[in-house]
Design a protein around this motif. Sequence first.
Motif, mmCIF file in Angstrom:
data_model
loop_
_atom_site.group_PDB
_atom_site.id
_atom_site.type_symbol
_atom_site.label_atom_id
_atom_site.label_comp_id
_atom_site.label_asym_id
_atom_site.label_seq_id
_atom_site.Cartn_x
_atom_site.Cartn_y
_atom_site.Cartn_z
ATOM 1 N N LYS A 253 0.831 -1.215 0.000
ATOM 2 C CA LYS A 253 0.000 0.000 0.000
ATOM 3 C C LYS A 253 0.858 1.254 0.000
ATOM 4 O O LYS A 253 0.602 2.202 -0.758
ATOM 5 C CB LYS A 253 -0.921 -0.005 1.218
ATOM 6 N N ALA A 254 1.898 1.277 0.836
ATOM 7 C CA ALA A 254 2.805 2.430 0.881
ATOM 8 C C ALA A 254 3.546 2.574 -0.439
ATOM 9 O O ALA A 254 3.794 3.690 -0.910
ATOM 10 C CB ALA A 254 3.791 2.270 2.033
ATOM 11 N N TYR A 255 3.906 1.430 -1.033
ATOM 12 C CA TYR A 255 4.570 1.478 -2.345
ATOM 13 C C TYR A 255 3.687 2.164 -3.375
ATOM 14 O O TYR A 255 4.127 3.081 -4.079
ATOM 15 C CB TYR A 255 4.906 0.055 -2.798
ATOM 16 N N ARG A 256 2.425 1.723 -3.466
ATOM 17 C CA ARG A 256 1.531 2.297 -4.470
ATOM 18 C C ARG A 256 1.227 3.767 -4.188
ATOM 19 O O ARG A 256 1.148 4.585 -5.111
ATOM 20 C CB ARG A 256 0.232 1.475 -4.524
ATOM 21 N N GLN A 257 1.111 4.103 -2.923
ATOM 22 C CA GLN A 257 0.850 5.503 -2.566
ATOM 23 C C GLN A 257 2.013 6.400 -2.974
ATOM 24 O O GLN A 257 1.809 7.464 -3.561
ATOM 25 C CB GLN A 257 0.611 5.619 -1.062
ATOM 26 N N HIS A 258 3.238 5.960 -2.679
ATOM 27 C CA HIS A 258 4.411 6.777 -3.021
ATOM 28 C C HIS A 258 4.610 6.861 -4.542
ATOM 29 O O HIS A 258 5.022 7.908 -5.055
ATOM 30 C CB HIS A 258 5.664 6.221 -2.342
ATOM 31 N N MET A 259 4.327 5.804 -5.261
ATOM 32 C CA MET A 259 4.456 5.850 -6.714
ATOM 33 C C MET A 259 3.432 6.810 -7.315
ATOM 34 O O MET A 259 3.734 7.546 -8.268
ATOM 35 C CB MET A 259 4.287 4.455 -7.307
ATOM 36 N N ALA A 260 2.216 6.823 -6.765
ATOM 37 C CA ALA A 260 1.203 7.755 -7.246
ATOM 38 C C ALA A 260 1.620 9.190 -6.969
ATOM 39 O O ALA A 260 1.461 10.089 -7.821
ATOM 40 C CB ALA A 260 -0.141 7.450 -6.586
ATOM 41 N N GLU A 261 2.186 9.425 -5.793
ATOM 42 C CA GLU A 261 2.648 10.768 -5.456
ATOM 43 C C GLU A 261 3.832 11.175 -6.338
ATOM 44 O O GLU A 261 3.963 12.345 -6.717
ATOM 45 C CB GLU A 261 3.030 10.830 -3.981
ATOM 46 N N ALA A 262 4.675 10.212 -6.664
ATOM 47 C CA ALA A 262 5.816 10.511 -7.539
ATOM 48 C C ALA A 262 5.337 10.909 -8.928
ATOM 49 O O ALA A 262 5.877 11.841 -9.542
ATOM 50 C CB ALA A 262 6.742 9.308 -7.626
ATOM 51 N N ALA A 263 4.322 10.202 -9.438
ATOM 52 C CA ALA A 263 3.776 10.543 -10.758
ATOM 53 C C ALA A 263 3.207 11.953 -10.760
ATOM 54 O O ALA A 263 3.381 12.704 -11.726
ATOM 55 C CB ALA A 263 2.701 9.533 -11.147
ATOM 56 N N HIS A 264 2.548 12.308 -9.668
ATOM 57 C CA HIS A 264 2.018 13.673 -9.559
ATOM 58 C C HIS A 264 3.154 14.689 -9.472
ATOM 59 O O HIS A 264 3.120 15.743 -10.121
ATOM 60 C CB HIS A 264 1.127 13.786 -8.322
ATOM 61 N N ALA A 265 4.166 14.362 -8.669
ATOM 62 C CA ALA A 265 5.278 15.295 -8.469
ATOM 63 C C ALA A 265 6.065 15.531 -9.747
ATOM 64 O O ALA A 265 6.644 16.608 -9.935
ATOM 65 C CB ALA A 265 6.202 14.772 -7.372
ATOM 66 N N LEU A 266 6.116 14.542 -10.626
ATOM 67 C CA LEU A 266 6.836 14.719 -11.892
ATOM 68 C C LEU A 266 6.232 15.840 -12.727
ATOM 69 O O LEU A 266 6.919 16.445 -13.541
ATOM 70 C CB LEU A 266 6.840 13.410 -12.685
ATOM 71 N N ARG A 267 4.949 16.103 -12.514
ATOM 72 C CA ARG A 267 4.302 17.198 -13.239
ATOM 73 C C ARG A 267 4.527 18.534 -12.545
ATOM 74 O O ARG A 267 4.300 19.573 -13.152
ATOM 75 C CB ARG A 267 2.803 16.912 -13.365
ATOM 76 N N HIS A 268 4.958 18.487 -11.296
ATOM 77 C CA HIS A 268 5.191 19.719 -10.531
ATOM 78 C C HIS A 268 6.462 19.566 -9.706
ATOM 79 O O HIS A 268 6.419 19.608 -8.473
ATOM 80 C CB HIS A 268 4.002 20.028 -9.616
ATOM 81 N N PRO A 269 7.604 19.375 -10.356
ATOM 82 C CA PRO A 269 8.838 19.097 -9.604
ATOM 83 C C PRO A 269 9.300 20.298 -8.797
ATOM 84 O O PRO A 269 9.081 21.462 -9.158
ATOM 85 C CB PRO A 269 9.848 18.758 -10.697
ATOM 86 N N ALA A 270 9.942 20.008 -7.666
ATOM 87 C CA ALA A 270 10.528 21.072 -6.854
ATOM 88 C C ALA A 270 11.657 21.739 -7.634
ATOM 89 O O ALA A 270 12.424 21.074 -8.318
ATOM 90 C CB ALA A 270 11.059 20.491 -5.528
ATOM 91 N N LEU A 271 11.742 23.043 -7.533
ATOM 92 C CA LEU A 271 12.750 23.784 -8.277
ATOM 93 C C LEU A 271 14.072 23.800 -7.526
ATOM 94 O O LEU A 271 14.102 23.828 -6.301
ATOM 95 C CB LEU A 271 12.287 25.226 -8.508
ATOM 96 N N THR A 272 15.164 23.777 -8.267
ATOM 97 C CA THR A 272 16.477 23.970 -7.648
ATOM 98 C C THR A 272 16.685 25.471 -7.428
ATOM 99 O O THR A 272 16.052 26.292 -8.080
ATOM 100 C CB THR A 272 17.593 23.406 -8.544
ATOM 101 N N PRO A 273 17.576 25.830 -6.513
ATOM 102 C CA PRO A 273 17.773 27.264 -6.216
ATOM 103 C C PRO A 273 18.263 28.052 -7.421
ATOM 104 O O PRO A 273 18.982 27.511 -8.253
ATOM 105 C CB PRO A 273 18.853 27.248 -5.115
#
Length: 273
Positions: A253-273
């Motif tokens: 369950k944690a695996y699938r949750q983190h993979m789903a969050e990763a897919a979302h984050a790829l569309r809104h990646p954190a910016l480098t300074p």
Amino acid sequence: MTAATVAAPFPPSVRRRRAHPLSAAALVAVTVAAAGVGGAAAWRHHAEARQAELAQWQRMASTAADADALSRLARAADAGETAARAALGETLLARPDALSRADGERWLRLAADSGSVRAHFVLGKASMLGQLLGQLSVRQPDLPRAWTHLEAAARAGDAGAAYYLGLLCRGGYGRAPDAPAAVRWLTVAAEGGVAQAMFLLANAYREGEGVPRDDARAVDWYEAAAGREHPAALQALAMAYLNGELGLARDDKAYRQHMAEAAHALRHPALTP
């Protein structure tokens, strides 16, 4: 450079305007000093308000190509304000034409010489990434300058500079690689909120590069980066839950949750300074 030489020419009425040698900031400083009790707090409040004003002009000049905002920055820089020189230099350095970039670098150098941490960071990053004009008017990396400026800014507490300095230490880039130093500077950057530094620091603890291997601390930094929607950190945690790594129990369950969050984050990646 005067206000007349930035970007497009300004009307004569603008070109003739010059700040009085006793600037507004200096007048406020005199007033605050005379006030005595509460003077330091009042001066800090004024300095913060002025910095916010300069930041607003910089945003307007950068994102909206606002000529009036650029003119205001130029007049403040001409009057000798270090923060204005750094803001003007950063604005001009980001422009596509060589003349603006050259002027921007000059203003940043003046600001750095006066102790501007921001100017040191911008010059260091630009030198590292090859965004400054070389002797042949071609953009090229200048690693010695990158080390100098980034070290100055990082030692003053700038998290972005600490991140790039960590990368320099990690890869060597003109010097011998220094993994422990890379970890030290990446820690400064991570504690300052830089998500990519958190991820690299997690990797260092996972692999034992520059620090003793420590799975628990690796997980802590992966989670910190994941909290800022860092895709690779989320993927690392997902795989750790899938395979039972880093001291984590297998958890589909944690695996699938983190993979789903990763897919979302790829569309809104954190910016480098």
